[in-house]
Design an enzyme around this catalytic site. Structure first.
Site, short mmCIF file in Angstrom:
data_model
loop_
_atom_site.label_atom_id
_atom_site.label_comp_id
_atom_site.label_asym_id
_atom_site.label_seq_id
_atom_site.Cartn_x
_atom_site.Cartn_y
_atom_site.Cartn_z
N HIS A 27 107.22 31.57 59.52
CA HIS A 27 107.92 30.72 58.55
C HIS A 27 108.09 29.29 59.05
O HIS A 27 108.64 28.45 58.34
CB HIS A 27 109.29 31.34 58.24
CG HIS A 27 109.93 30.83 57.00
ND1 HIS A 27 111.12 30.12 57.01
CD2 HIS A 27 109.55 30.90 55.70
CE1 HIS A 27 111.46 29.81 55.78
NE2 HIS A 27 110.52 30.25 54.95
N LYS A 29 107.32 25.36 60.14
CA LYS A 29 106.53 24.24 59.63
C LYS A 29 106.53 23.15 60.71
O LYS A 29 107.50 22.40 60.85
CB LYS A 29 107.10 23.66 58.34
CG LYS A 29 107.08 24.63 57.15
CD LYS A 29 108.33 25.46 57.06
CE LYS A 29 108.30 26.34 55.81
NZ LYS A 29 109.43 27.28 55.77
N ASP A 37 98.33 14.58 68.83
CA ASP A 37 98.05 13.91 70.11
C ASP A 37 99.20 14.02 71.09
O ASP A 37 99.34 13.18 72.00
CB ASP A 37 97.71 12.44 69.87
CG ASP A 37 96.35 12.25 69.20
OD1 ASP A 37 95.54 13.20 69.25
OD2 ASP A 37 96.12 11.18 68.62
N HIS A 47 115.60 23.74 48.71
CA HIS A 47 114.79 24.44 49.71
C HIS A 47 115.15 24.00 51.13
O HIS A 47 114.56 24.46 52.10
CB HIS A 47 113.30 24.17 49.44
CG HIS A 47 112.37 25.10 50.15
ND1 HIS A 47 111.64 24.72 51.26
CD2 HIS A 47 112.05 26.39 49.93
CE1 HIS A 47 110.90 25.74 51.67
NE2 HIS A 47 111.13 26.77 50.89
N LYS A 100 117.04 23.28 54.81
CA LYS A 100 117.70 24.06 55.87
C LYS A 100 118.23 23.07 56.90
O LYS A 100 117.67 22.89 57.97
CB LYS A 100 116.70 25.02 56.54
CG LYS A 100 115.93 25.95 55.57
CD LYS A 100 114.58 25.41 55.25
CE LYS A 100 113.69 26.38 54.52
NZ LYS A 100 114.20 26.98 53.31
N ASP A 139 130.65 17.17 62.65
CA ASP A 139 131.32 15.94 63.11
C ASP A 139 130.42 14.73 62.90
O ASP A 139 129.74 14.65 61.88
CB ASP A 139 131.79 16.12 64.56
CG ASP A 139 132.86 17.23 64.67
OD1 ASP A 139 133.49 17.55 63.64
OD2 ASP A 139 133.03 17.76 65.76
#
Length: 420
Positions: free
Chosen positions: A134, A136, A141, A313, A315, A320
């Site tokens: 899952h 991404k 380089d 979508h 996350k 603080d």
């Protein structure tokens, strides 16, 4: 078989140094840029791919053959043809609809294409639902890295329409890129050069560093081996240290008891706790499951917003005025107990403030706020259903153990041209 790929098993790689051998520490003096939605993310990634000179490591849960996927394919082929080493790791479920022709064009150009746990359909239905790749991540380089929740698909662009996703990622430049590069290289099964500091530490770095200064970044990840609970524990630790404010924006919210208690206890201490969840979900069950938790959290002062403009979508979270996290991990049983995930932790006041302003604007302008004292109709029915749903969802990862066991693997895509 295409010479650009070879058989690789992620649970048993052919070399000794792997990402699971390492607990990545805090790295100083990084530049971190927040990228909101595909409009900000894709141009940055594609620019980096165009400028790649030596190596591209890319892994994603979803890649579609739409305008985004076609442009990505073109850039990867161009890079491989000019001599750049290109390794692309795709999830067998999320990318299960890719055509062999699309993949063959990549492989024939010299791109090392790998599928994580591919499986053919049974009666027209994909059955490889669990323990997904899952993450991404893109590393170019070993100099610039991207990580977050955005897949390579046109539904992350506003012109997709009402179903376009609201999401976040970051671009990282600086010492932390070395950790992301090491991680991505090891996860792809490639040989990793060992050096001082890569060996596994006896004491894991604290997710709440006491170091001063901005630009601090740390990679954390979840696997099904030695890092099963790292992301969940990081959230709990951050919430336990919160003193002023907490904002969590998460698409699929159904955490376990400990994380729920940490959220509630922060609010009880007087911390301003805001949750931004899906009000227009792409998966209806996600909304229903999250709503089962509302009363538990609202009664102790947690403010809950439902984002209603389009599917959420993201996350991301902040605590603080310094600590933030961006990544691929939802706060649900799939992400916290089954999937392969990766987030970055960020200690940077300017980044924290920017993320806070973006989320505050989202909550103010495009969300509905749940009332503190809800008196829903059919409350006894909802209480009963909620109890059952909560416990089924919480024990869902264990229930998957009843399914036929197998070891998910990264498998090379073999172009038909090389099978003759």
């Amino acid at each position: 078989m295409n010479p650009a790929v070879e058989h690789i098993a992620t649970d048993q790689p052919p070399h000794k140094t792997t990402a699971r051998d390492v607990d990545y520490g805090w790295q100083r003096d990084n530049q971190v840029e927040l990228l909101e939605n595909g409009e900000a993310y894709f141009p940055k990634v594609f620019e980096a791919l165009r400028g790649a000179q030596r190596e591209i490591l890319l892994e994603t849960f979803i890649l579609f053959e739409d305008k985004v996927g076609q442009e990505l394919q073109s850039l990867l082929i161009e890079a491989a043809q000019r001599g750049v080493k290109v390794v692309v790791s795709l999830d067998g479920f999320g990318c299960g609809e890719l055509s062999p022709a699309f993949l063959a064009e990549l492989a024939d150009a010299g791109v090392a294409v790998q599928m994580f746990d591919p499986a053919s359909k049974t009666l027209g239905i994909r059955t490889n639902w669990f323990r997904r790749l899952h993450r991404k991540i893109v590393v170019v380089d070993a100099a610039v890295a991207f990580i977050g929740g955005i897949n390579f698909s046109a539904d992350h662009l506003g012109d997709f329409g009402p179903e376009a996703k609201q999401d976040y990622a970051v671009q990282v430049i600086g010492p932390a890129v070395a950790d992301l590069h090491h991680f991505a290289l090891a996860q792809s099964g490639r040989q990793v050069r060992t050096r001082r500091g890569w060996r596994r530490r006896q004491q894991r770095p604290s997710p709440w560093t006491t170091e001063n200064g901005d630009g601090l970044v740390r990679l954390i990840y979840r696997d099904n081996l030695q890092h099963r609970d790292d992301i969940e524990e990081t959230y709990i630790h951050a919430l336990s240290n919160a003193r002023q404010r907490v904002v969590i924006a998460n698409a699929y919210f159904f955490p376990g008891y400990r994380l729920l208690r940490a959220i509630r206890n922060a609010a009880r201490r007087g911390v301003q706790v805001q949750l931004i969840m899906q009000g227009q979900p792409d998966v209806l069950l996600a909304k229903l499951a999250a709503r089962m938790l509302y009363d538990y959290l609202l009664k102790d002062g947690v403010v809950i917003h439902e984002y209603c403009q389009r599917p959420l979508h993201g996350k991301v979270a902040l605590v603080d005025d310094e600590w933030s996290t961006v990544g691929s991990s939802n706060l649900d049983p799939l992400s916290l107990s089954l999937n392969l995930e990766a987030n970055v932790l960020i200690r940077d006041r300017a980044f924290n403030q920017q993320l806070y302003e973006r989320l505050e604007a989202l909550a103010t302008n495009h969300c509905r706020t749940m009332p503190e004292n809800r008196t829903p109709r059919l409350w006894l029915w909802r209480l009963t259903v909620g109890f059952l749903v909560f416990h089924v969802m919480r024990h869902f990862p264990a229930l998957t153990g009843w399914l036929p066991a197998h070891k998910p693997r990264l498998k090379p895509f073999e172009s038909p041209a090389h099978d003759l």
